[in-house]
Write an enzyme that holds these catalytic residues in place. Sequence first.
Site, short mmCIF file in Angstrom:
data_model
loop_
_atom_site.label_atom_id
_atom_site.label_comp_id
_atom_site.label_asym_id
_atom_site.label_seq_id
_atom_site.Cartn_x
_atom_site.Cartn_y
_atom_site.Cartn_z
N ASP A 194 -1.84 5.26 -5.53
CA ASP A 194 -2.13 4.46 -4.34
C ASP A 194 -2.33 3.00 -4.75
OD1 ASP A 194 -2.96 3.36 -2.00
OD2 ASP A 194 -4.67 4.68 -1.69
N ASP A 242 0.83 -1.21 0.00
CA ASP A 242 0.00 0.00 0.00
C ASP A 242 0.86 1.25 0.00
OD1 ASP A 242 -2.07 1.79 0.19
OD2 ASP A 242 -2.49 1.41 2.30
#
Length: 307
Positions: free
Chosen positions: A268, A76
Amino acid sequence: MATRNTCRPRLTFARIWALWSHLPLLLFQGQLCCGLYDPINKIQSARLYGNIDDFAYYFVDLQVGTPPQRVSVILDTGSGIHAFPCAGCGHCGKHIDPAFDFSKSTTAAWIGCAQGQCTSSCDKGHCSYHQGYTEGSSIRGYWFNDYVRLGDSIQRNPPVMTKMGCHQNEDNLFYTQKANGIVGVGPGRRTLFDSLFKDSQHVQSDIFSICLAEWGGQLVVGGFNKSYHTSPIQRIRMINTGYYGVELTGMRINGQMLSGRWGSAMIDSGTTYTYMAAAPYHSLKDAIQSHCKSSGKCGTARGICWS
């Protein structure tokens, strides 16, 4: 902070293959598939698993502790926390790998509550954390230090001492997901990558690269591996937003530039969908609908979707 969406996994041949391909015994392609540590250029490599449709994320293996225990974590770039469930967790789901057993690692050490050690709250003599996510998931637990190797044992990456979280509670998607935990590698935070970059003996530079395929991919830390690229590498200037941000100059559908102002975007890897403001969204949607209706190459129309 990452936003994740997921759906009920489908038992397709592709998903079965992905789960089996996660087993080291089936990594028959060796160096070409997995990538080994490069001691000359000081570049670490690790194989990524997962996809968008069936898993709703990409994840990587870590070897944690002494002796090493395998832990699978979602990669992430939109957050900074690095944590996973530990043995004895009061409310943690069933994941790919067993929960990390703190008591079996001879190098694991809890982070206490003494001044200078803990920058968050204290719970039962442990430095604790709580992280919530936009879609409703949350994790809670205790911080500790231990050795970590990026990837599985095949990659042979050197270990580094770093700070990690030991889940005592998981809710919603963190409870139901297949991967054990999450490794946040956002900028400006004390992350696993930050610890790797400081290990100048084994990592050349503070650069990492992520290659995402329809299934799985490759993670490289310390630079980039030219052998993974089939065309010249292009560079885009990052903007300082607290995340990995880039400016958008436009979007094209079938070679046609769309009108509108696009602003900037946050890269992201832990977010399932692409989000944008109303004006560019409608411009993009209208262009896709117009192209599909006129070309007839998008399959059968079902409302605003094609299949």
